[in-house]
Design a protein around this motif. Sequence first.
Motif, PDB file in Angstrom:
ATOM      1  N   VAL A 149      -0.295   7.883   5.940  1.00 53.81           N
ATOM      2  CA  VAL A 149      -0.910   6.592   5.622  1.00 53.81           C
ATOM      3  C   VAL A 149      -0.277   5.481   6.451  1.00 53.81           C
ATOM      4  O   VAL A 149      -0.974   4.591   6.979  1.00 53.81           O
ATOM      5  CB  VAL A 149      -0.758   6.291   4.115  1.00 53.81           C
ATOM      6  N   GLY A 150       1.039   5.544   6.625  1.00 52.39           N
ATOM      7  CA  GLY A 150       1.724   4.517   7.410  1.00 52.39           C
ATOM      8  C   GLY A 150       1.325   4.559   8.866  1.00 52.39           C
ATOM      9  O   GLY A 150       1.149   3.509   9.516  1.00 52.39           O
ATOM     10  N   GLY A 151       1.147   5.791   9.400  1.00 47.64           N
ATOM     11  CA  GLY A 151       0.704   5.902  10.798  1.00 47.64           C
ATOM     12  C   GLY A 151      -0.661   5.273  10.988  1.00 47.64           C
ATOM     13  O   GLY A 151      -0.910   4.586  11.999  1.00 47.64           O
ATOM     14  N   ALA A 152      -1.556   5.503  10.004  1.00 51.20           N
ATOM     15  CA  ALA A 152      -2.897   4.915  10.092  1.00 51.20           C
ATOM     16  C   ALA A 152      -2.824   3.392  10.034  1.00 51.20           C
ATOM     17  O   ALA A 152      -3.558   2.691  10.768  1.00 51.20           O
ATOM     18  CB  ALA A 152      -3.764   5.447   8.952  1.00 51.20           C
ATOM     19  N   VAL A 173       0.837  -1.209   0.000  1.00 52.09           N
ATOM     20  CA  VAL A 173       0.000   0.000   0.000  1.00 52.09           C
ATOM     21  C   VAL A 173       0.869   1.255   0.000  1.00 52.09           C
ATOM     22  O   VAL A 173       0.656   2.193  -0.786  1.00 52.09           O
ATOM     23  CB  VAL A 173      -0.943  -0.010   1.214  1.00 52.09           C
ATOM     24  N   LEU A 174       1.848   1.289   0.908  1.00 50.28           N
ATOM     25  CA  LEU A 174       2.738   2.454   0.969  1.00 50.28           C
ATOM     26  C   LEU A 174       3.544   2.594  -0.329  1.00 50.28           C
ATOM     27  O   LEU A 174       3.843   3.702  -0.768  1.00 50.28           O
ATOM     28  CB  LEU A 174       3.691   2.330   2.157  1.00 50.28           C
ATOM     29  N   SER A 180       8.310  -1.005  13.350  1.00 50.66           N
ATOM     30  CA  SER A 180       9.622  -1.227  12.733  1.00 50.66           C
ATOM     31  C   SER A 180       9.507  -1.266  11.204  1.00 50.66           C
ATOM     32  O   SER A 180      10.404  -0.814  10.486  1.00 50.66           O
ATOM     33  CB  SER A 180      10.249  -2.522  13.239  1.00 50.66           C
ATOM     34  N   THR A 181       8.384  -1.816  10.701  1.00 50.46           N
ATOM     35  CA  THR A 181       8.174  -1.835   9.246  1.00 50.46           C
ATOM     36  C   THR A 181       8.027  -0.425   8.707  1.00 50.46           C
ATOM     37  O   THR A 181       8.586  -0.085   7.646  1.00 50.46           O
ATOM     38  CB  THR A 181       6.929  -2.671   8.904  1.00 50.46           C
ATOM     39  N   LEU A 182       7.255   0.425   9.413  1.00 52.57           N
ATOM     40  CA  LEU A 182       7.087   1.813   8.987  1.00 52.57           C
ATOM     41  C   LEU A 182       8.419   2.547   9.009  1.00 52.57           C
ATOM     42  O   LEU A 182       8.744   3.293   8.083  1.00 52.57           O
ATOM     43  CB  LEU A 182       6.074   2.527   9.889  1.00 52.57           C
ATOM     44  N   VAL A 183       9.230   2.313  10.070  1.00 53.81           N
ATOM     45  CA  VAL A 183      10.545   2.971  10.159  1.00 53.81           C
ATOM     46  C   VAL A 183      11.443   2.528   8.995  1.00 53.81           C
ATOM     47  O   VAL A 183      12.104   3.340   8.352  1.00 53.81           O
ATOM     48  CB  VAL A 183      11.211   2.664  11.512  1.00 53.81           C
ATOM     49  N   ALA A 184      11.435   1.206   8.742  1.00 56.77           N
ATOM     50  CA  ALA A 184      12.260   0.704   7.637  1.00 56.77           C
ATOM     51  C   ALA A 184      11.793   1.284   6.301  1.00 56.77           C
ATOM     52  O   ALA A 184      12.605   1.658   5.443  1.00 56.77           O
ATOM     53  CB  ALA A 184      12.209  -0.819   7.597  1.00 56.77           C
ATOM     54  N   PHE A 185      10.462   1.379   6.113  1.00 62.61           N
ATOM     55  CA  PHE A 185       9.936   1.936   4.869  1.00 62.61           C
ATOM     56  C   PHE A 185      10.338   3.402   4.719  1.00 62.61           C
ATOM     57  O   PHE A 185      10.727   3.856   3.624  1.00 62.61           O
ATOM     58  CB  PHE A 185       8.405   1.805   4.845  1.00 62.61           C
ATOM     59  N   VAL A 220      -0.267   1.544  11.003  1.00 59.97           N
ATOM     60  CA  VAL A 220       0.289   1.059  12.286  1.00 59.97           C
ATOM     61  C   VAL A 220      -0.806   1.020  13.332  1.00 59.97           C
ATOM     62  O   VAL A 220      -0.939   0.054  14.120  1.00 59.97           O
ATOM     63  CB  VAL A 220       1.471   1.948  12.726  1.00 59.97           C
ATOM     64  N   THR A 221      -1.632   2.081  13.352  1.00 60.40           N
ATOM     65  CA  THR A 221      -2.719   2.158  14.333  1.00 60.40           C
ATOM     66  C   THR A 221      -3.723   1.018  14.141  1.00 60.40           C
ATOM     67  O   THR A 221      -4.235   0.436  15.114  1.00 60.40           O
ATOM     68  CB  THR A 221      -3.446   3.506  14.200  1.00 60.40           C
ATOM     69  N   SER A 222      -3.962   0.692  12.856  1.00 68.89           N
ATOM     70  CA  SER A 222      -4.913  -0.379  12.586  1.00 68.89           C
ATOM     71  C   SER A 222      -4.314  -1.765  12.791  1.00 68.89           C
ATOM     72  O   SER A 222      -5.025  -2.764  12.704  1.00 68.89           O
ATOM     73  CB  SER A 222      -5.447  -0.261  11.152  1.00 68.89           C
ATOM     74  N   GLY A 223      -3.005  -1.824  12.992  1.00 67.78           N
ATOM     75  CA  GLY A 223      -2.332  -3.100  13.205  1.00 67.78           C
ATOM     76  C   GLY A 223      -1.936  -3.808  11.929  1.00 67.78           C
ATOM     77  O   GLY A 223      -1.483  -4.950  11.960  1.00 67.78           O
TER      78      GLY A 223
END
Length: 603
Positions: free
Chosen positions: A258-261, A155-156, A271-276, A263-266
């Motif tokens: 979008v990534g924060g949303a 998605v990202l 760590s995946t968002l940070v790596a992205f 992460v919030t939704s699980g």
Amino acid sequence: MPTAPLALLGHLRPQRGRMTAGVLLGLLGSVMGLAQPLAAKQVMDDMGRGAPAYGPVIVLSVLVAAGGILAGLGHYLLDRSAESVVCTARRRLIDRLLALRVPVVERTEPGDLISRVTSDTALLRQSAPQAVSAAVTGSLITLATVVMMGLLDAVLLGVTLGVIAFVGIAVAAVAPRIGRATRHTQEAVGRMGAALERALGAFRTIKASGAERQEARALHVAAEHARRTGVRAAAWEAVSATLSAVVVQVCFLVVLGVGGARVTSGAIGVSTLVAFLLYLFALAPRIGQLVEGVVQFQIGSAAAARIREVESLDVENPEAENPEAASPEAEGAHRGRDGGPVRAEAGPLPAGVAFRDVCFAYRPGLPRVHHRVSFSIPGGGLTAFVGPSGTGKTTVFSLIERFYDPDAGQVLLDGKDLRQWPLAELRAAIGYVEQDTPVLAGTLRENLTLGAVDATDEELRRALRLVRLDGLTDRLPHGLDTEVGHRGSRLSGGERQRVAIARALLRGPRLLLLDEATSQLDAASEAALRDTITDIAGRITVLAVAHRLSTVTTADRIVVMEAGRVRAVGTHTELLGTDALYRELATTQLLDARPTPSRTALT
């Protein structure tokens, strides 16, 4: 003629091996950079579980150090290749410029030609490494980064690709404008160089005329035009850079939201968002690199196109052999180590010259300078060309040297059309002293040995004695190795003329052309040099253009020219009795004391 991009690739091709090595090293460094976000993700995951992260930290450190070293080595190789590209281009241009035909140079601004050797080739240095690095490393690493981002979260990745597509469309629209603007800028710089060369070439005249402000205004106009075109090019480059920078920032904000949303939704972990995001940070400069690479490719292509224009100009081919060409000088001379003539025991055989119905105009549409000019000069002796200014006397010498070819008729040397002679052999047989007697910046020795690099010190001293310059070297602080200044500014006008004559004599010519060779000499020096020319004419053929008839009264024959035609041929005494124009010239210069009727009455 190849298109501009193909012309640029032609310049890069000889360095493809070294550039390939540089690109591969940079690629390896970038690959190690790609592994860094994964190592960072592992560090965060281990720390989140409370496990020791020493191993991943060490791996991350090694990746950072090795990636930096490899990238630096690759950058060095690319820069070194770029320097070689520039050096090769400059050498080719220099060879081409010096081989250009005289008419081509005379209708082209020297300053513009100089700018193509200097500033245009410098653009190749600037654009080559960036264009190559962006084309290969940037593209591959960008693709690999996108793949890694897709593995982390599709998605990202979709959000990111949408932004990249927007950047690509924008750059594709702007890039051609950058190329055109750069070309216009370089042309403006060339015109400014031509204006500056014009001013410096007549520096004393400008000073004496009090025209400094007038010339400065002209140069200011040229500089302002160059500034405007440069600003236009900079504006398009700024648009390109701004688009890439702004879009990357927008991309980061969108991915962060979008990534924060997610992460919030699980859907993904922190760590995946940070790596992205780390991959996104790595992708941003790659996008900038690609954009800059496209820009630099356009700049380099514009420069290569201007260089290609010079390479397409007409040149002479001094080494070309005509199957009908003979080697008349071989009977009396042999070749030196540098290809110049060296006198044999008996000396070189004098050359005979003839014009047969020669018609000539310097360019189509201009009035003819010669109208069916015909004369024949046997080998040996002194022949003078006299007549009013603008009658085509100097043009005779230009045609003999094959700076130009006649529009009709023939110019013959030893009975052979000059076009049947290889140029190098023809000019080796001729010594030429121009009207403005150019002396080049450098030492006196370098000026004397121009075209006679094997001349010994004894030969140099003998040539200087012949032209009454042997005392000059004693006065100079470093003798023959004294710098003579720009265009011989540290020598007097008469000294420059005699240096030019000595230079011509050192080549051991069979035919010596003297165009107003004594115009700047005092009476004593003129008389001494006249005796020298008379002596030389006993061994080779000497042709002299003269406005001062005192220098040619003892000539074996005098050719009187008027309005592009040969009016009469004879000795001084014969022409005084048979030709009204010559008698008028002689009377004006007080060479004939007898009362002379006006030319109108005689004709």
